[in-house]
Design a protein around this motif. Structure first.
Motif, PDB file in Angstrom:
ATOM      1  N   LEU A 202       0.813  -1.218   0.000  1.00  0.00           N
ATOM      2  CA  LEU A 202       0.000   0.000   0.000  1.00  0.00           C
ATOM      3  C   LEU A 202       0.846   1.267   0.000  1.00  0.00           C
ATOM      4  CD1 LEU A 202      -2.846  -1.037   2.451  1.00  0.00           C
ATOM      5  CD2 LEU A 202      -3.112  -0.512   0.021  1.00  0.00           C
ATOM      6  N   ARG A 203       1.995   1.234   0.642  1.00  0.00           N
ATOM      7  CA  ARG A 203       2.859   2.421   0.633  1.00  0.00           C
ATOM      8  C   ARG A 203       3.208   2.824  -0.798  1.00  0.00           C
ATOM      9  NH1 ARG A 203       5.693   0.165   5.370  1.00  0.00           N
ATOM     10  NH2 ARG A 203       5.095   1.434   7.198  1.00  0.00           N
ATOM     11  N   VAL A 204       3.508   1.832  -1.616  1.00  0.00           N
ATOM     12  CA  VAL A 204       3.844   2.096  -3.019  1.00  0.00           C
ATOM     13  C   VAL A 204       2.619   2.596  -3.766  1.00  0.00           C
ATOM     14  CG1 VAL A 204       4.683   1.075  -5.170  1.00  0.00           C
ATOM     15  CG2 VAL A 204       5.688   0.383  -2.980  1.00  0.00           C
ATOM     16  N   LEU A 205       1.462   1.932  -3.525  1.00  0.00           N
ATOM     17  CA  LEU A 205       0.224   2.316  -4.208  1.00  0.00           C
ATOM     18  C   LEU A 205      -0.188   3.739  -3.823  1.00  0.00           C
ATOM     19  CD1 LEU A 205      -2.103   1.235  -6.050  1.00  0.00           C
ATOM     20  CD2 LEU A 205      -3.314   0.643  -3.931  1.00  0.00           C
ATOM     21  N   VAL A 206      -0.101   4.070  -2.542  1.00  0.00           N
ATOM     22  CA  VAL A 206      -0.491   5.400  -2.070  1.00  0.00           C
ATOM     23  C   VAL A 206       0.432   6.463  -2.643  1.00  0.00           C
ATOM     24  CG1 VAL A 206      -0.585   6.881  -0.023  1.00  0.00           C
ATOM     25  CG2 VAL A 206      -1.676   4.625   0.014  1.00  0.00           C
ATOM     26  N   ALA A 207       1.731   6.192  -2.660  1.00  0.00           N
ATOM     27  CA  ALA A 207       2.678   7.159  -3.209  1.00  0.00           C
ATOM     28  C   ALA A 207       2.372   7.445  -4.679  1.00  0.00           C
ATOM     29  CB  ALA A 207       4.108   6.635  -3.056  1.00  0.00           C
ATOM     30  N   HIS A 208       2.019   6.395  -5.420  1.00  0.00           N
ATOM     31  CA  HIS A 208       1.672   6.562  -6.837  1.00  0.00           C
ATOM     32  C   HIS A 208       0.375   7.362  -6.975  1.00  0.00           C
ATOM     33  CE1 HIS A 208      -0.078   5.384 -10.757  1.00  0.00           C
ATOM     34  NE2 HIS A 208       1.194   5.422 -11.165  1.00  0.00           N
ATOM     35  N   ARG A 210      -0.870   9.551  -4.907  1.00  0.00           N
ATOM     36  CA  ARG A 210      -0.661  10.958  -4.563  1.00  0.00           C
ATOM     37  C   ARG A 210      -0.173  11.738  -5.786  1.00  0.00           C
ATOM     38  NH1 ARG A 210      -1.016  11.845   0.910  1.00  0.00           N
ATOM     39  NH2 ARG A 210      -0.485  10.104   2.310  1.00  0.00           N
ATOM     40  N   LYS A 211       0.660  11.103  -6.599  1.00  0.00           N
ATOM     41  CA  LYS A 211       1.184  11.756  -7.794  1.00  0.00           C
ATOM     42  C   LYS A 211       0.177  11.713  -8.940  1.00  0.00           C
ATOM     43  CE  LYS A 211       6.040  10.641  -6.790  1.00  0.00           C
ATOM     44  NZ  LYS A 211       7.228   9.874  -7.245  1.00  0.00           N
ATOM     45  N   HIS A 212      -0.649  10.657  -8.952  1.00  0.00           N
ATOM     46  CA  HIS A 212      -1.612  10.465 -10.050  1.00  0.00           C
ATOM     47  C   HIS A 212      -2.985  10.174  -9.452  1.00  0.00           C
ATOM     48  CE1 HIS A 212       1.898  10.160 -12.695  1.00  0.00           C
ATOM     49  NE2 HIS A 212       2.390   9.306 -11.824  1.00  0.00           N
ATOM     50  N   PRO A 213      -3.655  11.184  -8.887  1.00  0.00           N
ATOM     51  CA  PRO A 213      -4.944  10.949  -8.215  1.00  0.00           C
ATOM     52  C   PRO A 213      -6.030  10.493  -9.175  1.00  0.00           C
ATOM     53  CG  PRO A 213      -4.467  13.302  -8.378  1.00  0.00           C
ATOM     54  CD  PRO A 213      -3.229  12.589  -8.815  1.00  0.00           C
ATOM     55  N   GLY A 214      -6.962   9.699  -8.626  1.00  0.00           N
ATOM     56  CA  GLY A 214      -8.126   9.279  -9.391  1.00  0.00           C
ATOM     57  C   GLY A 214      -9.302  10.195  -9.117  1.00  0.00           C
ATOM     58  N   LEU A 224      -9.665   9.148   0.422  1.00  0.00           N
ATOM     59  CA  LEU A 224      -9.040   9.083   1.739  1.00  0.00           C
ATOM     60  C   LEU A 224      -7.765   9.923   1.789  1.00  0.00           C
ATOM     61  CD1 LEU A 224      -9.435   5.291   2.640  1.00  0.00           C
ATOM     62  CD2 LEU A 224     -10.771   7.198   3.522  1.00  0.00           C
ATOM     63  N   ILE A 225      -7.036   9.971   0.683  1.00  0.00           N
ATOM     64  CA  ILE A 225      -5.808  10.766   0.628  1.00  0.00           C
ATOM     65  C   ILE A 225      -6.120  12.254   0.667  1.00  0.00           C
ATOM     66  CG2 ILE A 225      -3.865  11.445  -0.875  1.00  0.00           C
ATOM     67  CD1 ILE A 225      -3.806   8.518  -1.866  1.00  0.00           C
ATOM     68  N   GLN A 226      -7.082  12.676  -0.120  1.00  0.00           N
ATOM     69  CA  GLN A 226      -7.339  14.105  -0.305  1.00  0.00           C
ATOM     70  C   GLN A 226      -8.352  14.673   0.685  1.00  0.00           C
ATOM     71  OE1 GLN A 226      -8.629  14.529  -4.363  1.00  0.00           O
ATOM     72  NE2 GLN A 226      -6.564  14.310  -5.202  1.00  0.00           N
ATOM     73  N   GLY A 227      -9.198  13.823   1.222  1.00  0.00           N
ATOM     74  CA  GLY A 227     -10.334  14.308   1.991  1.00  0.00           C
ATOM     75  C   GLY A 227      -9.972  14.869   3.351  1.00  0.00           C
ATOM     76  N   GLU A 228     -10.785  15.784   3.809  1.00  0.00           N
ATOM     77  CA  GLU A 228     -10.647  16.388   5.125  1.00  0.00           C
ATOM     78  C   GLU A 228     -11.996  16.376   5.827  1.00  0.00           C
ATOM     79  OE1 GLU A 228      -9.116  20.314   4.897  1.00  0.00           O
ATOM     80  OE2 GLU A 228      -7.171  19.718   4.074  1.00  0.00           O
ATOM     81  N   VAL A 229     -11.958  16.198   7.134  1.00  0.00           N
ATOM     82  CA  VAL A 229     -13.144  16.339   7.974  1.00  0.00           C
ATOM     83  C   VAL A 229     -12.766  17.312   9.079  1.00  0.00           C
ATOM     84  CG1 VAL A 229     -14.736  15.196   9.546  1.00  0.00           C
ATOM     85  CG2 VAL A 229     -14.014  14.030   7.460  1.00  0.00           C
ATOM     86  N   GLU A 236      -0.726   9.041   7.864  1.00  0.00           N
ATOM     87  CA  GLU A 236      -0.309   7.963   6.959  1.00  0.00           C
ATOM     88  C   GLU A 236      -0.705   6.599   7.517  1.00  0.00           C
ATOM     89  OE1 GLU A 236       1.833   6.833   3.312  1.00  0.00           O
ATOM     90  OE2 GLU A 236       0.835   8.623   4.073  1.00  0.00           O
ATOM     91  N   ALA A 237      -0.514   6.384   8.828  1.00  0.00           N
ATOM     92  CA  ALA A 237      -0.879   5.098   9.431  1.00  0.00           C
ATOM     93  C   ALA A 237      -2.385   4.860   9.348  1.00  0.00           C
ATOM     94  CB  ALA A 237      -0.417   5.045  10.884  1.00  0.00           C
ATOM     95  N   GLU A 238      -3.177   5.883   9.639  1.00  0.00           N
ATOM     96  CA  GLU A 238      -4.631   5.745   9.556  1.00  0.00           C
ATOM     97  C   GLU A 238      -5.063   5.421   8.133  1.00  0.00           C
ATOM     98  OE1 GLU A 238      -5.702   8.941  13.133  1.00  0.00           O
ATOM     99  OE2 GLU A 238      -5.778   9.541  11.030  1.00  0.00           O
ATOM    100  N   LEU A 239      -4.438   6.065   7.175  1.00  0.00           N
ATOM    101  CA  LEU A 239      -4.765   5.837   5.767  1.00  0.00           C
ATOM    102  C   LEU A 239      -4.465   4.402   5.364  1.00  0.00           C
ATOM    103  CD1 LEU A 239      -5.464   6.799   2.884  1.00  0.00           C
ATOM    104  CD2 LEU A 239      -3.087   7.581   2.683  1.00  0.00           C
ATOM    105  N   LEU A 240      -3.258   3.937   5.655  1.00  0.00           N
ATOM    106  CA  LEU A 240      -2.845   2.601   5.236  1.00  0.00           C
ATOM    107  C   LEU A 240      -3.687   1.525   5.922  1.00  0.00           C
ATOM    108  CD1 LEU A 240       1.036   3.108   5.330  1.00  0.00           C
ATOM    109  CD2 LEU A 240      -0.415   3.011   3.293  1.00  0.00           C
TER     110      LEU A 240
END
Length: 417
Positions: A202-208, A210-214, A224-229, A236-240
């Motif tokens: 997931l670290r690799v997938l998340v890093a990719h 972040r550079k190429h968002p869907g 989950l990467i971009q969102g804010e509440v 990073e730990a919560e995300l993964l």
């Protein structure tokens, strides 16, 4: 199971030492407990609840009954272990505010519109699997059908490339297997290894990403990467860890729903025939949605994919007329509550037209399953299209149960068409 054997198991019930016949059919034991000791003190000091009304009372009171598992899981998994880090950071085993932040972000990609847009791809996936089964003259309900569906759906939600999806099911089974009441050294080792490997991936997938968002409207990982509440993003730990949770939550439970349903229909031929008559020769799937939804909910009630839940009492309280001390660990027996005659007429009967089916397979309250609409969609499409394609399917050998108390399903169910 004979009534005498059910009473015998109930009298000495210990979730850490369950006999084989309990795994085969726990419901007679649950019936005995519900009738004689519905709030049962267990050998480890925890409390075991079997009545529908008592589970509802606990689900409703999130102020008293915590889902946070740090106290319970630290001695089980060991401080600093991958399993402890995962299970105490994921959505399901946390209270607000972490639970609130993650759930809000996740639900934004699971709107009614987003789920409806998944249906054509799901139909294509299911029909492709059915084509392969037709070419082989049969197969295994679990390996060749039920388990292949949620892995692809969750893989799509997270944007996992198809070439990377092979390990997902094994990782999920190992991590969820470590939630069983009794943990063997092999399960612990397999679970910890699976968390480490999944996190590394997931670290690799998340890093990719972040550079190429869907598209955050459909890509849960991007959301989950971009969102804010309230101006706060996930660490990073919560995300993964919650990416792992999304796979786990949507994988084995949906696999079990589909597999349990197709096996149950072999055991209840009149219900199978009634459902087949409703489907007909040229199904209008849009018109059949209410019929199939009733059926899916009854499969979930009758053979709940997730049989057990847990809470911890934050202060002294009372459940079902029994006083519980502060810190009491409570096991919610969903499988028993879903067959409670005080809530369901003829609870031991599979009735695919059952109305007002207030089952607890998705839980209730703030922790009710975030993906319940997606699970219902997967169940409707998979079960309905399987029956329409192979109305005369039959089991080729006795199915093999998964041997778990918490997650009820099959490992294998060979069939012919």
């Amino acid at each position: 199971m004979s009534p005498g054997r059910a009473r015998e198991i109930a009298a000495g019930l210990d979730l850490r030492a369950l006999p084989a016949d309990f795994y085969a059919n726990p419901y007679p034991v649950y019936d005995v407990l519900r009738e004689t000791e519905p709030v049962r003190r267990m050998p480890d000091g925890s409390w075991f609840l079997t009545r529908h009304a008592d589970l509802m009372a606990v689900y409703r009171d999130a102020q008293v009954f915590s889902s946070d598992k740090k106290v319970e899981f630290t001695p089980k998994y060991g401080a600093g272990s991958p399993l402890l880090e995962h299970h105490t950071t994921s959505l399901v085993f946390n209270d607000p505010p972490l639970h609130t932040r993650v759930r809000k972000l996740m639900m934004g990609a699971l709107t009614r519109r987003a789920i409806a847009e998944m249906e054509p791809g799901l139909v294509t996936l299911v029909d492709g699997l059915l084509d392969e089964i037709a070419g082989s003259g049969g197969g295994d309900l679990i390996e060749d059908f039920a388990s292949a569906i949620p892995v692809e759906i969750i893989g799509n939600l997270l944007g996992v490339p198809h070439a990377d999806r092979a390990p997902l099911r094994g990782w999920s089974l190992a991590i969820l297997g470590a939630l069983e009441p009794k943990l063997t050294p092999e399960q612990e080792e397999d679970g910890n290894r699976s968390v480490r490997e999944f996190i590394d991936y997931l670290r690799v997938l998340v890093a990719h990403r972040r550079k190429h968002p869907g598209d955050p409207e459909h890509d849960v990982l991007t959301r989950l990467i971009q969102g804010e509440v309230a101006g706060e993003r996930l660490s990073e730990a919560e995300l993964l860890q919650n990416c792992i949770f999304i796979l786990n939550a949507g994988h084995e439970t949906t696999t079990n729903l589909i597999g349990n349903a197709l096996v149950a229909l072999q055991e209840w031929p009149r219900e199978k025939e009634r459902l087949l008559q409703g489907i007909g020769n040229r199904p209008d799937w849009a018109a059949l949605e209410p019929v199939m939804t009733l059926a899916v909910d009854e499969f979930l009630r009758f053979e709940s994919s997730n049989q057990l839940g847990n809470r911890r009492a934050l202060r002294a309280c009372e459940v079902g007329g029994v006083a519980l001390p502060e810190g009491a660990l409570v096991t919610l027996c969903i499988g028993a509550a879903n067959r409670d005659p005080a809530q369901f007429e003829r609870p031991g009967v599979l009735d695919l037209a059952r109305a007002d089916n207030r089952h607890l397979a998705f839980g209730f309250g703030i922790h009710q399953c975030a993906g319940l609409s997606l699970a219902r969609l997967e169940g409707r499409v998979a079960i309905g299209r399987f029956l329409a394609r192979f109305p005369a399917y039959r089991l080729a050998a006795p199915p093999t149960r998964g041997g778990r108390a918490r997650f009820r399903g099959f490992l294998q169910a060979p069939f012919s068409i």
